[in-house]
Enzyme design. Structure first.
Site, PDB file in Angstrom:
ATOM      1  N   LEU A  19      21.496 -14.704  31.892  1.00 47.20           N
ATOM      2  CA  LEU A  19      22.124 -14.460  30.586  1.00 47.20           C
ATOM      3  C   LEU A  19      21.095 -14.361  29.473  1.00 47.20           C
ATOM      4  CD1 LEU A  19      24.509 -15.788  32.319  1.00 47.20           C
ATOM      5  CD2 LEU A  19      25.437 -16.509  30.151  1.00 47.20           C
ATOM      6  N   TYR A  64      18.519  -3.253  22.587  1.00 46.16           N
ATOM      7  CA  TYR A  64      19.456  -4.064  23.368  1.00 46.16           C
ATOM      8  C   TYR A  64      20.151  -3.206  24.422  1.00 46.16           C
ATOM      9  CZ  TYR A  64      23.247  -7.426  24.274  1.00 46.16           C
ATOM     10  OH  TYR A  64      24.142  -8.299  24.858  1.00 46.16           O
TER      11      TYR A  64
END
Ligand code: UDP
Length: 334
Positions: free
Chosen positions: A94, A166
């Site tokens: 994560l 991102y």
């Protein structure tokens, strides 16, 4: 067989899990639920955007271990090697800045987390014979031209716009994960996480729900970007964590959308935050960020069919719980 040719390998019981980004808003909740299920949990986090206070409830748990470590730098430090002992059967990756404000402030760290970080986490899983789960994102669909988004849609993403650090790092992470599965037979899975909210979001991480709640509680104007007609579909964190663990145990390769298809305009989110807080703040329209997707809603048919999962927490309940958490924090700080 999985869609990428590797046999699906359901793992009902997780014995030892490594969670990268485990001090974050989602990761810390995931660590707690894994501990509750009886697993040992090693949490790795650089603390770039994660916070140790998120781990307060688990820090002294006998089956929990935290190591501050940037996964993009690899796992060779002595502390990490001591913490990550043999017998890991699940690696959940994560670690990454996840809010637009954060990844625009840390563009290179974000690219590293998705590229070198994903590779280090994949190597760990491969070495240990563990299942690997990549936390990817709805941002792989960019500013979508298909609505709602299903997993077959390839997206509409700028490779050089501000959000690309991102979006493309997560897309590369997906490609790397699929590559390990094909080339090395690693037991991998990819989930695409849509907008998630709940307790432990940072007041100033810039995302819409914590920003509006902070502004409403402070009596400041709520900064609605543009006319607020753009949409997001918001999933309460506990629902997301339940889905993540069901996916990890399923052995499914993904990519699989995880989110709540209840779609709201940003203006509606602002109005609901005003109602939930009882705030008299006004709405102030501010400029829309570059590349801000106009709409976003997951098609969760695959998760429903493969995991038997369905979000349980309504927007009204989840918002009330989140407001209460922000209120109790400001009471504690007073
Ligand atoms: N947004 C807004 N005001 C804010 C923060 C965000 O209107 O103070 C909008 C943002 O422009 C976007 C939506 O809310 O359209 C969701 O933004 P967020 O940063 O939460 O997540 P994203 O889905 O863009 O990654």
């Amino acid at each position: 067989m999985g869609s990428q040719g590797v046999r699906e390998n359901p793992r009902e019981h997780v014995t030892r899990a490594v969670v990268t980004g485990g001090a974050g808003f989602v990761g810390s909740r995931l660590c707690e639920v894994l501990l509750d299920s009886g697993a040992e949990v090693v949490c790795l986090d650089s603390l770039l955007t994660g916070r140790t206070e998120n781990l307060a409830a688990v820090r002294t748990h006998e089956r929990f271990r935290f190591e501050q470590c940037d996964i993009a730098e690899g796992l060779s430090s002595r502390g990490v090697r001591a913490a990550v002992r043999p017998g890991v059967d699940l690696v959940l990756h994560l670690a990454s800045p996840a809010s637009p404000v954060d990844y625009l402030e840390h563009p290179l760290e974000t690219l590293d987390a998705g590229s070198r970080g994903t590779r280090a986490a994949l190597d760990l899983a491969q070495d240990q014979g563990a299942r690997f789960v990549l936390a990817s994102t709805s941002e792989v669909y960019g500013d979508p031209q298909v609505h709602p988004q299903d997993e077959g849609y390839w997206g509409n993403v700028s490779s050089v716009g501000p959000r690309s650090v991102y979006d493309e790092s997560k897309r590369f992470g997906e490609a790397l994960t699929a590559g390990y599965r094909r080339a090395l037979g690693t037991d991998t899975g990819i989930v695409r996480i849509f907008n998630t909210y709940g307790p432990r979001m940072r007041e100033r991480d810039g995302r819409v729900v914590p920003t509006f709640i902070r502004q409403a509680l402070a009596g400041e104007p709520l900064t609605v970007a543009g006319d607020g007609s753009q949409t997001r579909s918001l999933c309460y964190v506990d629902d997301l964590v339940a889905a993540l663990l069901a996916f990890a145990r399923s052995g499914h390769p993904g990519s699989m959308n995880l989110g709540n298809p209840h779609e709201l305009s940003v203006r509606r989110i602002a109005d609901d935050v005003l109602a939930a807080t009882g705030s008299a703040s006004r709405i102030e329209h501010v400029e829309r960020p570059t590349d801000d997707p106009g709409m976003r809603c997951p098609d969760i048919g695959l998760a429903r069919a493969e995991l038997g999962w369905e979000p349980q927490v309504s927007w009204q309940d989840g918002l009330a719980r989140t407001v209460e958490w922000f209120r109790s924090r400001s009471r504690d700080a007073a």
